[in-house]
Design an enzyme around this catalytic site. Structure first.
Site, mmCIF file in Angstrom:
data_model
loop_
_atom_site.group_PDB
_atom_site.id
_atom_site.type_symbol
_atom_site.label_atom_id
_atom_site.label_comp_id
_atom_site.label_asym_id
_atom_site.label_seq_id
_atom_site.Cartn_x
_atom_site.Cartn_y
_atom_site.Cartn_z
ATOM 1 N N ASN A 159 64.224 4.060 -26.894
ATOM 2 C CA ASN A 159 62.945 4.477 -27.470
ATOM 3 C C ASN A 159 62.522 3.517 -28.578
ATOM 4 O OD1 ASN A 159 62.393 7.351 -26.268
ATOM 5 N ND2 ASN A 159 64.587 7.258 -26.710
ATOM 6 N N ARG A 169 71.605 16.642 -28.871
ATOM 7 C CA ARG A 169 70.540 17.583 -28.524
ATOM 8 C C ARG A 169 70.998 18.361 -27.304
ATOM 9 N NH1 ARG A 169 66.022 13.175 -27.893
ATOM 10 N NH2 ARG A 169 67.803 12.306 -26.769
ATOM 11 N N LYS A 213 61.761 3.356 -20.402
ATOM 12 C CA LYS A 213 62.584 3.607 -19.225
ATOM 13 C C LYS A 213 62.814 2.342 -18.405
ATOM 14 C CE LYS A 213 61.091 8.426 -18.909
ATOM 15 N NZ LYS A 213 60.216 8.372 -20.103
ATOM 16 N N LYS A 230 61.498 11.598 -12.770
ATOM 17 C CA LYS A 230 60.632 11.736 -13.945
ATOM 18 C C LYS A 230 59.574 10.638 -13.952
ATOM 19 C CE LYS A 230 64.299 9.519 -16.685
ATOM 20 N NZ LYS A 230 65.220 9.692 -17.834
ATOM 21 N N ASP A 240 69.049 7.124 -25.996
ATOM 22 C CA ASP A 240 69.546 8.399 -25.490
ATOM 23 C C ASP A 240 70.783 8.123 -24.643
ATOM 24 O OD1 ASP A 240 67.383 9.565 -26.708
ATOM 25 O OD2 ASP A 240 66.180 9.664 -24.881
ATOM 26 N N GLU A 284 67.674 5.993 -21.990
ATOM 27 C CA GLU A 284 66.398 5.461 -22.484
ATOM 28 C C GLU A 284 66.637 4.658 -23.752
ATOM 29 O OE1 GLU A 284 63.100 8.106 -22.924
ATOM 30 O OE2 GLU A 284 63.444 9.119 -21.009
ATOM 31 N N ARG A 327 66.499 19.677 -19.423
ATOM 32 C CA ARG A 327 66.000 18.782 -20.467
ATOM 33 C C ARG A 327 66.513 19.200 -21.834
ATOM 34 N NH1 ARG A 327 59.840 19.804 -19.423
ATOM 35 N NH2 ARG A 327 60.718 21.896 -19.542
ATOM 36 N N ARG A 362 71.252 11.352 -29.301
ATOM 37 C CA ARG A 362 70.280 10.392 -29.831
ATOM 38 C C ARG A 362 71.003 9.525 -30.871
ATOM 39 N NH1 ARG A 362 64.886 9.617 -30.648
ATOM 40 N NH2 ARG A 362 64.964 9.680 -28.345
#
Length: 322
Positions: A283, A225, A126, A161, A273, A281, A233, A211
């Site tokens: 990842n 997603r 993040k 978050k 994301d 984000e 979420r 993603r």
């Protein structure tokens, strides 16, 4: 020469063979003739300049509940006994995670470790997006209540978050007029000394959180997603449903911007994301989605990954023998 691969992961006995990316990477490596070992982060050892792991040889098969044949534990010298170490345990990105990365850094120049542990440690998922402020939603990272309150006043509908959370845990949406703002911050700050992340809510999340998978800085493909009805979420850990998707112009522009940095940092397998054309984000720890992408599109991310690894090994070994 048989490739020897040690995988630092969570217990293999508990994985879902139809969804787990680490398991899919192991299947592909085994299909190429690799010898596989698994160990948990708490079985990693630094001893007098050596990096060791109490690992178990493993054979995998795509048969849930009978998916791993594990041999007796052996103490591997990760600089001498293996060619590749995959750092694939799930977050949280806490001091235990960072310590494992520190230890694996001692293998640099001796064994190929992916993703590069020094840059995994220095690229929290993040925080790394902050390198690209024009590509992300309006974002604030702070513990300062006044700054957080001002951010909420500006953007009205926001997400809060944990800075180092994962899997959608601890993600809250605060709509205009929601009276839980102060109590929510009290809860976060009582649990941790860390700042929180606040972002402007992106209404496009109702259509899904995309993603995008990248190998060596190049986009491979994407899945979408979609959150359950009434849920903010979209993480699959909390019930998000994966569906087919395509890379669009916004995705490709984001990948073009971040790709050189990923390559520079040896972050080979990465998942970003994207919501409504905005990256939320990056990842780099244990990105997921390769099995869903293959089911929807036929794109074999694992094969592309190991092709990349084999090329890197050839270069790596040449340097070591020069």
């Amino acid at each position: 020469m048989t490739m020897r691969v040690a995988v630092q992961m969570d217990p293999i006995e508990t994985v879902n063979v139809d969804a787990d990316t680490t398991f899919a990477l192991m299947e592909e490596a085994q299909a190429r003739g690799a010898e596989l070992f698994v160990y948990h982060p708490d079985q990693l050892v630094w001893l007098q300049g050596r990096v060791l792991a109490r690992a178990r040889p493993v054979t995998v098969r795509h048969e849930q509940g009978n998916h791993a044949d594990l041999g007796e534990p052996v103490m591997l010298d990760l600089a001498e006994d293996v060619d590749v170490v995959l750092m694939r345990q799930d977050p949280p990105f806490d001091m235990a995670y960072q310590t494992a990365a520190h230890i694996l850094e001692f293998l640099k120049g001796r064994t190929l470790v992916l993703n590069d542990p020094a840059w995994v440690r220095s690229s929290p998922e993040k925080i790394m997006p902050l390198l690209f402020p024009d590509l992300i939603p309006p974002t604030l990272i702070s513990r300062d209540i006044g700054a957080l309150r001002a951010f909420r006043d500006t953007h009205s509908d926001i997400i809060i978050k944990p800075l180092y959370g994962n899997g959608g845990a601890g993600v809250f949406r605060l709509r205009p007029g929601d009276g839980n703002f102060s109590s929510l911050l009290e809860m976060f700050f009582a649990q941790s000394r860390e700042p929180v992340v606040a972002q402007a809510f992106l209404p496009a999340v109702e259509k899904g959180d995309k993603r995008v998978l990248l190998i060596d800085g190049e986009p491979v493909g994407a899945i979408n997603r979609v959150p359950q009805k009434g849920e903010t979420r979209s993480n699959m850990h909390v019930g998000g449903v994966a569906e087919a998707s395509e890379l669009d112009d916004a995705d490709r522009a984001i990948c073009a911007a971040i790709g050189p940095v990923l390559r520079e940092r040896d972050l080979v397998l990465v998942g970003i994301d994207v919501i409504g054309g905005r990256m939320t984000e990056i990842n780099v720890t244990s990105p997921t989605g390769v099995q869903e992408l293959k089911r929807f599109s036929g794109i074999d991310t694992c094969a592309i990954f190991w092709d990349c690894v084999e090329k890197r090994l050839a270069i790596y070994n040449t340097r070591l023998t020069c």
